[in-house]
Design a protein around this motif. Structure first.
Motif, mmCIF file in Angstrom:
data_model
loop_
_atom_site.group_PDB
_atom_site.id
_atom_site.type_symbol
_atom_site.label_atom_id
_atom_site.label_comp_id
_atom_site.label_asym_id
_atom_site.label_seq_id
_atom_site.Cartn_x
_atom_site.Cartn_y
_atom_site.Cartn_z
ATOM 1 N N THR A 1 -10.957 26.130 6.904
ATOM 2 C CA THR A 1 -10.458 27.196 7.773
ATOM 3 C C THR A 1 -9.227 27.849 7.145
ATOM 4 O O THR A 1 -8.291 27.156 6.741
ATOM 5 C CB THR A 1 -10.092 26.627 9.157
ATOM 6 N N LEU A 2 -9.267 29.183 7.061
ATOM 7 C CA LEU A 2 -8.142 29.933 6.501
ATOM 8 C C LEU A 2 -7.236 30.409 7.626
ATOM 9 O O LEU A 2 -7.709 30.996 8.603
ATOM 10 C CB LEU A 2 -8.654 31.126 5.697
ATOM 11 N N LEU A 3 -5.954 30.134 7.474
ATOM 12 C CA LEU A 3 -4.958 30.556 8.452
ATOM 13 C C LEU A 3 -3.808 31.242 7.711
ATOM 14 O O LEU A 3 -3.501 30.889 6.575
ATOM 15 C CB LEU A 3 -4.424 29.363 9.239
ATOM 16 N N GLY A 4 -3.201 32.216 8.363
ATOM 17 C CA GLY A 4 -2.099 32.878 7.688
ATOM 18 C C GLY A 4 -1.437 33.934 8.527
ATOM 19 O O GLY A 4 -1.638 34.024 9.738
ATOM 20 N N GLN A 5 -0.648 34.750 7.848
ATOM 21 C CA GLN A 5 0.107 35.812 8.490
ATOM 22 C C GLN A 5 0.101 37.042 7.590
ATOM 23 O O GLN A 5 0.337 36.944 6.392
ATOM 24 C CB GLN A 5 1.556 35.356 8.714
ATOM 25 N N LYS A 6 -0.207 38.180 8.177
ATOM 26 C CA LYS A 6 -0.180 39.448 7.461
ATOM 27 C C LYS A 6 0.992 40.277 7.974
ATOM 28 O O LYS A 6 1.101 40.523 9.172
ATOM 29 C CB LYS A 6 -1.493 40.215 7.666
ATOM 30 N N VAL A 7 1.858 40.683 7.075
ATOM 31 C CA VAL A 7 3.024 41.478 7.439
ATOM 32 C C VAL A 7 2.745 42.943 7.105
ATOM 33 O O VAL A 7 2.345 43.274 5.983
ATOM 34 C CB VAL A 7 4.276 41.001 6.688
ATOM 35 N N THR A 8 2.937 43.813 8.076
ATOM 36 C CA THR A 8 2.622 45.225 7.932
ATOM 37 C C THR A 8 3.796 46.070 8.409
ATOM 38 O O THR A 8 4.353 45.805 9.478
ATOM 39 C CB THR A 8 1.384 45.589 8.783
ATOM 40 N N PRO A 9 4.190 47.086 7.650
ATOM 41 C CA PRO A 9 5.258 47.963 8.133
ATOM 42 C C PRO A 9 4.783 48.833 9.287
ATOM 43 O O PRO A 9 3.583 49.097 9.427
ATOM 44 C CB PRO A 9 5.602 48.826 6.917
ATOM 45 N N LEU A 10 5.703 49.269 10.128
ATOM 46 C CA LEU A 10 5.376 50.226 11.180
ATOM 47 C C LEU A 10 4.950 51.547 10.534
ATOM 48 O O LEU A 10 5.384 51.888 9.436
ATOM 49 C CB LEU A 10 6.577 50.456 12.090
ATOM 50 N N ASP A 11 4.082 52.281 11.205
ATOM 51 C CA ASP A 11 3.584 53.536 10.642
ATOM 52 C C ASP A 11 4.626 54.641 10.637
ATOM 53 O O ASP A 11 4.764 55.392 9.672
ATOM 54 C CB ASP A 11 2.357 54.028 11.426
ATOM 55 N N ARG A 12 5.372 54.756 11.731
ATOM 56 C CA ARG A 12 6.315 55.870 11.854
ATOM 57 C C ARG A 12 7.478 55.437 12.732
ATOM 58 O O ARG A 12 7.280 54.887 13.812
ATOM 59 C CB ARG A 12 5.626 57.091 12.459
ATOM 60 N N VAL A 13 8.695 55.685 12.271
ATOM 61 C CA VAL A 13 9.909 55.276 12.989
ATOM 62 C C VAL A 13 10.782 56.503 13.230
ATOM 63 O O VAL A 13 10.888 57.396 12.374
ATOM 64 C CB VAL A 13 10.688 54.215 12.178
ATOM 65 N N GLY A 14 11.415 56.551 14.409
ATOM 66 C CA GLY A 14 12.358 57.603 14.741
ATOM 67 C C GLY A 14 13.782 57.091 14.645
ATOM 68 O O GLY A 14 14.087 55.996 15.125
ATOM 69 N N TYR B 1 -3.063 29.933 4.037
ATOM 70 C CA TYR B 1 -3.462 28.661 3.438
ATOM 71 C C TYR B 1 -4.824 28.272 4.006
ATOM 72 O O TYR B 1 -5.268 28.793 5.032
ATOM 73 C CB TYR B 1 -2.437 27.560 3.729
ATOM 74 N N THR B 2 -5.494 27.374 3.325
ATOM 75 C CA THR B 2 -6.805 26.879 3.764
ATOM 76 C C THR B 2 -6.696 25.385 4.005
ATOM 77 O O THR B 2 -6.270 24.636 3.113
ATOM 78 C CB THR B 2 -7.880 27.158 2.705
ATOM 79 N N ASP B 3 -7.048 24.964 5.210
ATOM 80 C CA ASP B 3 -6.920 23.539 5.499
ATOM 81 C C ASP B 3 -8.144 22.772 5.012
ATOM 82 O O ASP B 3 -9.061 23.336 4.400
ATOM 83 C CB ASP B 3 -6.624 23.299 6.980
ATOM 84 N N ARG C 1 3.933 41.388 12.476
ATOM 85 C CA ARG C 1 3.160 40.294 11.910
ATOM 86 C C ARG C 1 1.833 40.146 12.649
ATOM 87 O O ARG C 1 1.795 40.185 13.875
ATOM 88 C CB ARG C 1 3.955 38.990 11.998
ATOM 89 N N SER C 2 0.784 40.001 11.883
ATOM 90 C CA SER C 2 -0.544 39.732 12.451
ATOM 91 C C SER C 2 -1.005 38.364 11.980
ATOM 92 O O SER C 2 -0.863 38.023 10.796
ATOM 93 C CB SER C 2 -1.566 40.785 11.989
ATOM 94 N N SER C 3 -1.551 37.574 12.887
ATOM 95 C CA SER C 3 -2.086 36.273 12.509
ATOM 96 C C SER C 3 -3.447 36.430 11.856
ATOM 97 O O SER C 3 -4.241 37.301 12.231
ATOM 98 C CB SER C 3 -2.222 35.374 13.744
ATOM 99 N N LEU C 4 -3.733 35.599 10.876
ATOM 100 C CA LEU C 4 -5.034 35.578 10.203
ATOM 101 C C LEU C 4 -5.751 34.276 10.542
ATOM 102 O O LEU C 4 -5.171 33.183 10.422
ATOM 103 C CB LEU C 4 -4.863 35.682 8.688
ATOM 104 N N ILE C 5 -6.984 34.365 10.986
ATOM 105 C CA ILE C 5 -7.787 33.178 11.311
ATOM 106 C C ILE C 5 -9.209 33.417 10.798
ATOM 107 O O ILE C 5 -9.905 34.308 11.280
ATOM 108 C CB ILE C 5 -7.830 32.911 12.827
ATOM 109 N N GLN C 6 -9.618 32.647 9.809
ATOM 110 C CA GLN C 6 -11.002 32.686 9.319
ATOM 111 C C GLN C 6 -11.537 31.262 9.371
ATOM 112 O O GLN C 6 -11.006 30.367 8.706
ATOM 113 C CB GLN C 6 -11.073 33.229 7.888
ATOM 114 N N VAL C 7 -12.562 31.048 10.206
ATOM 115 C CA VAL C 7 -13.019 29.689 10.487
ATOM 116 C C VAL C 7 -14.314 29.387 9.734
ATOM 117 O O VAL C 7 -15.291 30.153 9.807
ATOM 118 C CB VAL C 7 -13.220 29.495 12.002
ATOM 119 N N SER C 8 -14.337 28.271 9.028
ATOM 120 C CA SER C 8 -15.535 27.813 8.334
ATOM 121 C C SER C 8 -16.479 27.150 9.337
ATOM 122 O O SER C 8 -16.086 26.813 10.462
ATOM 123 C CB SER C 8 -15.137 26.792 7.270
#
Length: 435
Positions: A118-131, A112-114, A393-400
């Protein structure tokens, strides 16, 4: 006669009795840990050479190359194709239910953008390799393949590596068929601490993974403990548990068999029944005695029930729910008339089965929710395995510029208060420039 314990919550020493019943010494064996430490160090150092040596020694094989330890995809498909039709259908139906349930779980990215841009958010990414570790030989569990592999694939994990020992070359076709259905990418016929080490550190043949999931024996559990931090792990599980709350209206034979269903896992498994109806507890006890002799694993069931089982009379169902929260069981059956009323009173349980027809065995195999559940009271703070365990989960922060002016001043004040002047100056550069 099965000497299962009988308690009453009105007993003056009930709390002491319950604490003693729930106590479980989970300390790992020093000798096991020392052996595992040596194996892991050897795998890390000598890689394939050590893996071949341990596999030949412990599984009584005679391979000369690590490439011989990998099964081709066609071999998995062949296992599926040659299954008896009834087994293949059951496996496919179970897999579809597990997949359907877990497809409703994925975490999604958001942002979202406040007001200041400033843009804030969350990026969800799968693990690369699992055993995925799967026990092998006669003690094989295709259901564990489904429950661990399918959520990983639903999460989007691009590469899933399964390891399964084949002592004396014995392969379980159901396990391999389950791997084919679950879209496992590669399968190695290795097991024990050496397999965990290969997954954690990587060898010339086995690629290193980001996380290791799946059940195993004491050596596997000790190895998972030791490699945690190098890779993620799902959990180090204790003995299986079931707690049944019954109002006395369910067939006592059903309840006795539900207790058996966990007691047959091993002598340390725990099966407890709570009921306000003393006569019903008597009926269940009689059913236990009557049905036990027909069980192929009766010796294990008997030891489990006598060592760690109990039939407990409670004041009422509210009292039962309070005790259930204290026990925080892996599996909880609410075998009562209106389970939807009582489920809201349950705070701690791995899986909750509602009503008289929802037995734990259905959850183990085909209901849909995951059967990898927290044990040893860890349901107080942990959850069933799911899609979220294969994502990060990775946090997203883009500041104006406007945001830098606002946030920079706040950060500067707090950083100086902590004595971290470089932090403060870094923030000040951004907001001073745009004043």
């Amino acid at each position: 006669m099965v000497q299962i314990k009988r308690f009453n919550t009105t007993d003056s020493d009930f709390n002491e009795k319950l604490d003693k019943l729930l106590a479980f010494e989970n300390a790992q064996d020093d000798a096991v840990d020392a052996t595992v430490a040596g194996i892991l160090a050897d795998i890390r150092s000598r890689k394939d050479a050590a893996l071949i040596e341990y596999t030949n020694r412990f599984d009584r094989l005679a391979v000369t190359s690590a490439s011989q330890l990998e099964l081709a995809p066609q071999q998995l498909q062949q296992s599926l194709n040659t299954l008896p039709a009834v087994e293949r259908t059951a496996l496919e139906q179970a897999a579809e239910r597990v997949r359907s349930y877990h497809e409703k779980q994925p975490l999604s990215s958001w942002q979202y953008t406040d007001a200041d841009g400033t843009l804030l958010g969350q990026k969800v990414t799968p693990l690369d390799r699992v055993g995925l570790y799967v026990p092998g030989g006669k003690a094989s569990y295709p259901s564990s393949v489904l429950m661990n592999a399918i959520p990983a694939k639903v999460a989007g994990v691009p590469e899933l590596i399964m390891v399964v020992p084949t002592p004396d070359g014995e392969r379980n076709e159901l396990v391999l068929a389950a791997a084919a259905i679950s879209k496992v990418d590669r399968v190695f016929t290795i097991g024990g601490a050496q397999a965990v080490g290969a997954l954690a550190f990587g060898t010339e043949t086995v690629p290193p993974v980001d996380k290791i999931v799946g059940p195993g024996n004491a050596y596997v559990a000790a190895a998972k403990r030791r490699v945690f931090g190098i890779v993620g792990i799902d959990m180090v599980a204790g003995p299986s548990e079931i707690l049944v709350i019954c109002d006395g209206g369910t067939d006592p034979d059903w309840i006795a068999m539900d207790l058996f269903s966990q007691a047959e896992h091993d002598e340390l498994a725990q099966a407890i029944l709570l009921s306000p109806d003393a006569a019903f507890l008597d009926q269940v006890q009689q059913s236990i005695v009557r049905q036990l002799s027909a069980m192929p694993r009766q010796a294990v069931i008997r030891a489990s029930l006598e060592n760690r089982g109990a039939l407990i009379q409670v004041r009422d169902l509210a009292d039962a729910c309070d005790i259930a929260n204290r026990i925080a069981p892996e599996h909880l059956e609410l075998s009562v008339e209106h389970p939807e009323h009582w489920v809201d009173k349950i705070r701690h349980a791995g899986a909750i089965f509602l009503g008289r027809h929802a037995c734990e065995a259905l959850g183990d195999y085909c209901a849909g929710p995951n059967h990898v559940l927290p044990t040893s009271r860890t349901a107080r703070f942990s959850s069933p395995l799911g899609v979220y365990d294969f994502q990060k989960r990775s946090s997203l922060i883009q500041v104006s510029p406007q945001g830098a002016a606002k946030l920079g001043e706040i950060a500067s004040i707090l950083a100086n208060g902590e004595g971290l002047q470089a932090h403060a100056k870094s923030a000040e550069y951004r907001y001073i420039k745009h004043r």
